[in-house]
Enzyme design. Structure first.
Site, PDB file in Angstrom:
ATOM      1  N   PRO A 248       0.824  -1.211   0.000  1.00 16.46           N
ATOM      2  CA  PRO A 248       0.000   0.000   0.000  1.00 16.46           C
ATOM      3  C   PRO A 248       0.857   1.259   0.000  1.00 16.46           C
ATOM      4  CG  PRO A 248      -0.903  -1.602   1.528  1.00 16.46           C
ATOM      5  CD  PRO A 248       0.406  -2.164   1.048  1.00 16.46           C
ATOM      6  N   CYS A 249       0.481   2.213  -0.859  1.00 12.38           N
ATOM      7  CA  CYS A 249       1.327   3.388  -1.061  1.00 12.38           C
ATOM      8  C   CYS A 249       1.047   4.509  -0.072  1.00 12.38           C
ATOM      9  CB  CYS A 249       1.148   3.918  -2.483  1.00 12.38           C
ATOM     10  SG  CYS A 249      -0.516   4.549  -2.832  1.00 12.38           S
ATOM     11  N   GLN A 250      -0.058   4.440   0.666  1.00 15.66           N
ATOM     12  CA  GLN A 250      -0.452   5.568   1.501  1.00 15.66           C
ATOM     13  C   GLN A 250       0.627   6.050   2.465  1.00 15.66           C
ATOM     14  OE1 GLN A 250      -2.481   3.118   0.694  1.00 15.66           O
ATOM     15  NE2 GLN A 250      -4.171   4.151  -0.330  1.00 15.66           N
TER      16      GLN A 250
END
Length: 370
Positions: free
Chosen positions: A86-88
């Site tokens: 996940p890039c968040q």
């Protein structure tokens, strides 16, 4: 643990953090045998399994054991471990919410843990460009180098590979079998018109009768006036003063023109976020219709086929949940390029795959490059 996988030979891939299956769909188009996708989100099961020839494993990557993955790989001669965490935590926008020590920050360490134990012949990773500024990324690269991997990485503009979206991502390929790098761009830049120009017209808040994913969010009377005053490629600065939001009239808000905008037909779309279905959330207004783009149009701009199924017919459609699945996906087009690049480095590129299919007296659909 018994995962129930059949024996696998040849080139095989496991897609960690697989989401709705964008990376897997692209890899399979390139001819890579993706045997499984792993994700902690149960909403990913339907889109992953229905649209791809691979099994979905509902599991936290942090709890996976190397033996579990080796069982999935079977007797594969060449193993690819792909992990697009996940890039968040690494996104400039989200860092106000995601701080060091929150669970998703450590997922790259678990990825590295599995790589060290399994030593797959190839490793692939995709994330936001700013991931390279974080210690966890540097530690990940160092772990690969310590295991003898040759590493290629760069920030890639996906529109240069034909994706109709100006999405920039850090891509990393690591190999134990000599150099491997992403193929050079060869496709024409994709455009919004080429991608969604033939989608049926909609009014704000309307759903198409034949495709319930081709549905767009409703607009308030004020936002309907705003989008009517918006120009493709323009900003809220083009509006009459009485339509400008109070926050944008302040000095601090005048430097944020990238909201309430329309896309341009003959350019790539802006980078899709998980809230692309909202007109006020970015430049996500349709180029000429007075509405935000639909969920289906967003999926197409991410490279998904127009008939890709994201939820069972029996389930109610929720914009927020589907927007998250679509916006977080690895673009299918990028997945295909990653697959082609890896296969080329092991002598199993598209030409070799096509020859193999002909020799068997049939055609392997996955060998055909879209």
């Amino acid at each position: 643990m018994d995962w129930g996988f059949d024996s696998v030979t040849g080139v095989a891939c496991i897609d960690l953090f697989c989401g709705a299956g964008g990376l897997t769909h692209g890899l399979q188009r390139a001819g890579v045998d993706v045997v499984a996708g792993v994700d902690v989100d149960p909403l990913c099961r339907h889109p992953f399994e229905v649209n791809n020839d691979a099994e979905f494993v509902l599991e936290d990557v942090g709890k996976l054991e190397p033996a579990d993955l080796q069982t999935m790989f079977g007797s594969a001669d060449t193993r690819i471990l792909a992990g697009c965490a996940p890039c968040q935590p690494f996104s400039t926008y989200s860092q106000r919410y995601e701080t060091v020590g929150t669970p998703r920050w450590g997922l790259l360490y678990h990825f590295a843990r599995l790589v060290r134990a399994l030593k797959p012949e190839f490793v692939a990773m995709e994330n936001v460009p700013t991931v390279t500024k974080h210690k966890v990324y540097g530690d990940f690269v160092e772990a690969l180098q310590n295991e003898g991997y040759q590493i290629w990485s760069d920030v890639v503009d996906c529109s240069q590979y034909g994706l109709p979206q100006g999405r920039k991502r850090t891509v990393l390929l690591a190999s134990l079998n000599g150099p491997a790098e992403l193929a050079k761009p060869s496709a024409e830049t994709g455009t919004v018109r080429g991608a969604i120009g033939d989608q049926p017209s909609l009014h704000a808040g309307e759903a198409h009768a034949d495709d319930r994913l081709h549905v767009c969010s409703s607009l308030s009377d004020l936002n309907l006036q705003r989008i009517k005053a918006s120009k493709p490629g323009g900003t809220w600065r083009d509006w009459p003063k009485d339509l400008v939001a109070a926050c944008h009239r302040k000095r601090s808000g005048k430097t944020y023109p990238g909201v309430y905008g329309r896309m341009e037909w003959d350019k790539p779309s802006p980078t899709l976020t998980t809230q692309f279905f909202g007109f006020g959330n970015g430049r996500f207004g349709h180029p000429e219709q007075d509405r935000a783009i639909s969920l289906r149009e967003g999926a197409i701009l991410q490279g998904f086929p127009a008939d890709y199924s994201f939820l069972p017919e029996s389930e109610a459609l929720q914009f927020k949940a589907l927007g998250r699945l679509i916006g977080n996906a690895v673009p299918v087009t990028l997945g295909e390029i990653v697959g082609q690049s890896i296969l080329a480095s092991v002598g199993s590129g598209p030409q070799a795959i096509e020859t193999s299919a002909d020799a068997k007296g049939g055609c392997d659909d996955r060998a055909l490059v879209a």
